[in-house]
Scaffold this active site. Structure first.
Site, PDB file in Angstrom:
ATOM      1  N   LYS A 111       0.838  -1.196   0.000  1.00 31.44           N
ATOM      2  CA  LYS A 111       0.000   0.000   0.000  1.00 31.44           C
ATOM      3  C   LYS A 111       0.878   1.252   0.000  1.00 31.44           C
ATOM      4  O   LYS A 111       1.788   1.384   0.809  1.00 31.44           O
ATOM      5  CB  LYS A 111      -0.933   0.019   1.218  1.00 31.44           C
ATOM      6  N   GLY A 116       6.415   0.839   5.857  1.00 30.55           N
ATOM      7  CA  GLY A 116       7.279  -0.156   5.221  1.00 30.55           C
ATOM      8  C   GLY A 116       7.433   0.079   3.729  1.00 30.55           C
ATOM      9  O   GLY A 116       8.525  -0.038   3.169  1.00 30.55           O
ATOM     10  N   CYS A 117       6.330   0.428   3.083  1.00 28.74           N
ATOM     11  CA  CYS A 117       6.367   0.665   1.634  1.00 28.74           C
ATOM     12  C   CYS A 117       7.177   1.914   1.301  1.00 28.74           C
ATOM     13  O   CYS A 117       7.873   1.963   0.283  1.00 28.74           O
ATOM     14  CB  CYS A 117       4.950   0.778   1.096  1.00 28.74           C
ATOM     15  N   THR A 118       7.077   2.918   2.154  1.00 30.72           N
ATOM     16  CA  THR A 118       7.859   4.133   1.947  1.00 30.72           C
ATOM     17  C   THR A 118       9.350   3.854   2.115  1.00 30.72           C
ATOM     18  O   THR A 118      10.182   4.380   1.358  1.00 30.72           O
ATOM     19  CB  THR A 118       7.413   5.234   2.929  1.00 30.72           C
ATOM     20  N   ALA A 121      10.364   2.060  -1.089  1.00 32.83           N
ATOM     21  CA  ALA A 121      10.350   2.974  -2.233  1.00 32.83           C
ATOM     22  C   ALA A 121      11.494   3.981  -2.173  1.00 32.83           C
ATOM     23  O   ALA A 121      12.134   4.277  -3.191  1.00 32.83           O
ATOM     24  CB  ALA A 121       9.011   3.705  -2.293  1.00 32.83           C
TER      25      ALA A 121
END
Length: 225
Positions: A111, A116-118, A121
């Site tokens: 998401k 975590g995704c940030t 990325a």
């Protein structure tokens, strides 16, 4: 005296007709009322129910859910299929064309704009020049809508495109879609689109480093390309 008797008879006649009408049985009157009630009752509810059952009612036609066709599983040695997704600008992108000129790093996040995704990325953002120098493009793939991806891209200064796969068709074909969720992962395709490496699942901090290590191992062939 005879004419008077005749007049009396004529005036009494309407009264006898009125008596016959008023003498009608009460149950007949009730039956008439019930018939009128049924004939004038609203039919909206019945039409709505019929439409819900899909009989083609005009008042509320049935709505059919459109499901995108599934893709064949993509394993090591397979190539990127032709499938249209949207980028963060809401433009159509055929994934089969991504690796036409360069190798491709495709990393998947559950998401957009979550911790975590940030981290994942931004990890790819920070070493993006290294991938570019090795003739590889980087793409982020998620089920988020283009508007959410664009906002995240701007917020974190992400230098690569973000691809939207809301029905998780490509995500599932890659083996990263399960139970309506996306597994954090990354996939490496050489120039031409053949899958040569994948990590699923993978930790946010490890994904960029492991991807770069693998691409560097391909450096001689990449340089020749």
């Amino acid at each position: 005296m005879a004419p008077r008797a005749k007049a009396s008879t004529e005036t009494a006649e309407p009264a006898r007709r009125s008596s016959r009408i008023s003498a009608q049985p009460a149950k007949v009157v009730e039956a008439v009322k019930e018939t009128v009630k049924k004939a004038t009752a609203p039919r909206t509810k019945k039409r709505s129910a019929d439409a819900d059952e899909g009989d083609g009612g005009e008042s509320a036609p049935a709505v059919k859910k459109v499901t995108a066709p599934a893709l064949e599983p993509i394993n090591i040695g397979d190539t990127l299929p032709s499938y249209i997704v949207k980028n963060e600008k809401d433009e159509d992108v055929d994934v089969a064309t991504l690796a036409a000129e360069k190798g491709v790093i495709l990393f998947l996040v559950p998401k957009a704009d979550t911790p975590g995704c940030t981290q994942q990325a931004c990890g790819f953002r920070d070493i993006y020049p290294d991938f570019a120098s090795l003739n590889f493009d980087v793409y982020c793939l998620s089920a988020d809508k283009p508007a959410a991806q664009s906002k995240w891209q701007t917020k974190k200064n992400l230098p690569y495109p973000l691809l939207s796969d809301p029905q998780r068709v490509l995500i599932t074909a890659l083996g990263a879609g399960e139970g309506g969720k996306t597994k954090r992962s990354h996939f490496i395709f050489e120039k031409g689109g053949k899958l040569v490496d994948k990590k699923i699942p993978v930790k946010p901090v490890d994904s960029p480093k492991l991807a770069l290590e693998f691409v560097k191992s391909l450096a001689p062939s990449a340089a020749e390309a």
